[in-house]
Design a protein around this motif. Structure first.
Motif, PDB file in Angstrom:
ATOM      1  N   HIS A  51      13.516   1.771  -3.369  1.00  0.00           N
ATOM      2  CA  HIS A  51      13.460   2.994  -2.549  1.00  0.00           C
ATOM      3  C   HIS A  51      12.089   3.698  -2.555  1.00  0.00           C
ATOM      4  CE1 HIS A  51      14.271   4.626  -6.545  1.00  0.00           C
ATOM      5  NE2 HIS A  51      15.513   4.170  -6.519  1.00  0.00           N
ATOM      6  N   PRO A  52      11.077   3.086  -1.959  1.00  0.00           N
ATOM      7  CA  PRO A  52       9.714   3.643  -2.032  1.00  0.00           C
ATOM      8  C   PRO A  52       9.573   5.057  -1.504  1.00  0.00           C
ATOM      9  CG  PRO A  52       9.871   1.943  -0.336  1.00  0.00           C
ATOM     10  CD  PRO A  52      11.117   1.849  -1.151  1.00  0.00           C
ATOM     11  N   GLY A 104       7.681  -7.565  -4.379  1.00  0.00           N
ATOM     12  CA  GLY A 104       8.449  -7.203  -3.197  1.00  0.00           C
ATOM     13  C   GLY A 104       8.726  -5.718  -3.132  1.00  0.00           C
ATOM     14  N   ILE A 105       9.267  -5.263  -1.998  1.00  0.00           N
ATOM     15  CA  ILE A 105       9.624  -3.864  -1.790  1.00  0.00           C
ATOM     16  C   ILE A 105      11.003  -3.805  -1.140  1.00  0.00           C
ATOM     17  CG2 ILE A 105       9.049  -1.716  -0.587  1.00  0.00           C
ATOM     18  CD1 ILE A 105       6.138  -2.416  -0.777  1.00  0.00           C
ATOM     19  N   GLU A 106      11.818  -2.871  -1.603  1.00  0.00           N
ATOM     20  CA  GLU A 106      13.131  -2.633  -1.010  1.00  0.00           C
ATOM     21  C   GLU A 106      12.921  -1.824   0.264  1.00  0.00           C
ATOM     22  OE1 GLU A 106      17.181  -1.583  -3.182  1.00  0.00           O
ATOM     23  OE2 GLU A 106      15.847   0.152  -3.089  1.00  0.00           O
ATOM     24  N   ALA A 107      13.094  -2.474   1.397  1.00  0.00           N
ATOM     25  CA  ALA A 107      12.816  -1.827   2.687  1.00  0.00           C
ATOM     26  C   ALA A 107      14.054  -1.161   3.281  1.00  0.00           C
ATOM     27  CB  ALA A 107      12.249  -2.849   3.672  1.00  0.00           C
ATOM     28  N   CYS A 108      15.202  -1.799   3.155  1.00  0.00           N
ATOM     29  CA  CYS A 108      16.446  -1.314   3.770  1.00  0.00           C
ATOM     30  C   CYS A 108      17.270  -0.588   2.702  1.00  0.00           C
ATOM     31  CB  CYS A 108      17.214  -2.503   4.345  1.00  0.00           C
ATOM     32  SG  CYS A 108      18.706  -2.057   5.250  1.00  0.00           S
ATOM     33  N   THR A 150      13.475  -6.614   0.300  1.00  0.00           N
ATOM     34  CA  THR A 150      14.897  -6.659  -0.037  1.00  0.00           C
ATOM     35  C   THR A 150      15.597  -5.449   0.569  1.00  0.00           C
ATOM     36  OG1 THR A 150      14.685  -5.398  -2.098  1.00  0.00           O
ATOM     37  CG2 THR A 150      14.351  -7.802  -2.220  1.00  0.00           C
ATOM     38  N   GLY A 151      16.880  -5.323   0.287  1.00  0.00           N
ATOM     39  CA  GLY A 151      17.642  -4.177   0.757  1.00  0.00           C
ATOM     40  C   GLY A 151      18.890  -3.986  -0.076  1.00  0.00           C
ATOM     41  N   GLY A 152      19.341  -2.752  -0.184  1.00  0.00           N
ATOM     42  CA  GLY A 152      20.558  -2.488  -0.949  1.00  0.00           C
ATOM     43  C   GLY A 152      21.059  -1.076  -0.743  1.00  0.00           C
TER      44      GLY A 152
END
Length: 316
Positions: free
Chosen positions: A208-209, A240-244, A277-279
């Motif tokens: 969650h950036p 990586g970065i959580e985008a979604c 990624t996403g979560g």
């Protein structure tokens, strides 16, 4: 809309309300294909007890037609809220990781006791021993927590129950925005977290950036923008970065929609990190009567997207 793969979920091992087994069953019932356990500052469960025997938890999930991804969510940076690094594909039995788990436990226990003392001094009495360590579960049974098991959310829930805030989420914001209440526990730096994840054979993902403040001010007067902060993590080897993500159901301070943030993150960091990624950041909050809880698969990635990055997330 539900996504096939939810790569950010919590259980009772940190601040969620599903057991690992319940999370797996609920993910199956929600129609997911892949689900991840990413509890805060503690290794994921590697086994479950079934029919009196220990079974690899990934095989347990497979019985329900699910692929289970195991992760660890590091709470990072003593002076910046909501900097969380997700470690996937790690050696979760590594002595290096166990040392960090024990350090994080000690820092939490000391800080949360202090928070209760400060709340009490400010006219919001909370008895750490009798309301946090000793508590009543949903069935009316009196239970006891080890100090190492206490999460800040447990304190926020008591604040809401006693009427100091309408909900636990608003209690969190009340504490966050009051310098006297925002007790800083000693957290691992995000750079050290990235190094530790890689030393344990894993991949590092920034969760969650956009929960990181747009402008960060340190006690020594230094200022960094969110972009500058994340750029430093990328340069340090962030994978990586959580985008979604479910910003609309969190303490996010901005006005952008979840979809807008996803688009911005992907545009800004495409080619600079290896994957996105996403979560949902699911906690089973509906069990506590939260009016607008996050649900499994609410945010995530498609099965096709998962297959493209699977090798970054899943060990042998």
């Amino acid at each position: 809309m539900r996504y096939d793969c939810d790569l950010h979920c919590h259980t009772v091992r940190s601040d969620g309300y599903d057991t690992p087994e319940e999370l797996i069953i609920n993910a199956k019932e929600a129609g997911l294909k892949v689900v991840a356990i990413t509890d805060h500052d503690i290794q994921p469960p590697l086994y479950v007890e079934t029919d009196g025997e220990k079974l690899d938890i990934r095989l347990y999930a497979k019985k329900y037609g699910l692929e289970l991804v195991l992760g660890y969510e590091f709470s990072c940076d003593t002076y910046v809220d909501d900097v969380h690094i997700l470690g996937y594909k790690m050696d979760f039995e590594s002595p290096l990781l166990q040392e960090e788990v024990e350090r994080a436990k000690r820092s939490k226990s000391d800080a949360y006791r202090e928070l209760c003392e400060i709340l009490t001094s400010k006219g919001m009495p909370i008895d750490y021993e009798n309301e946090i360590l000793r508590y009543t579960d949903e069935e009316g049974n009196v239970r006891y927590r080890d100090p190492d098991e206490v999460q800040r959310k447990h304190i926020f829930e008591v604040m809401a129950k006693k009427g100091y805030a309408p909900t636990w989420q608003e209690a969190k914001i009340l504490v966050r925005d009051d310098p006297e209440l925002n007790v800083r526990r000693k957290k691992i730096s995000p750079f050290d977290a990235i190094d530790l994840i890689k030393a344990c054979g894993g991949t590092a993902v920034l969760a969650h950036p956009f929960l990181i403040d747009e402008v960060i001010t340190y006690p020594d007067g230094r200022n960094l923008t969110r972009k500058e902060y994340i750029d430093r993590l990328v340069k340090h080897g962030l994978d990586g970065i959580e985008a979604c993500y479910t910003y609309s159901k969190t303490s996010y301070k901005g006005s952008l929609s979840d979809d807008e943030i996803e688009r911005i993150v992907k545009e800004e960091y495409k080619g600079r990190v290896k994957f996105f990624t996403g979560g949902s950041d699911y906690h089973a909050d509906h069990k506590k009567g939260v009016e607008n809880p996050r649900y499994l698969g609410e945010r995530g990635i498609s099965l096709r997207e998962f297959e493209e990055i699977r090798d970054y997330l899943v060990g042998e």
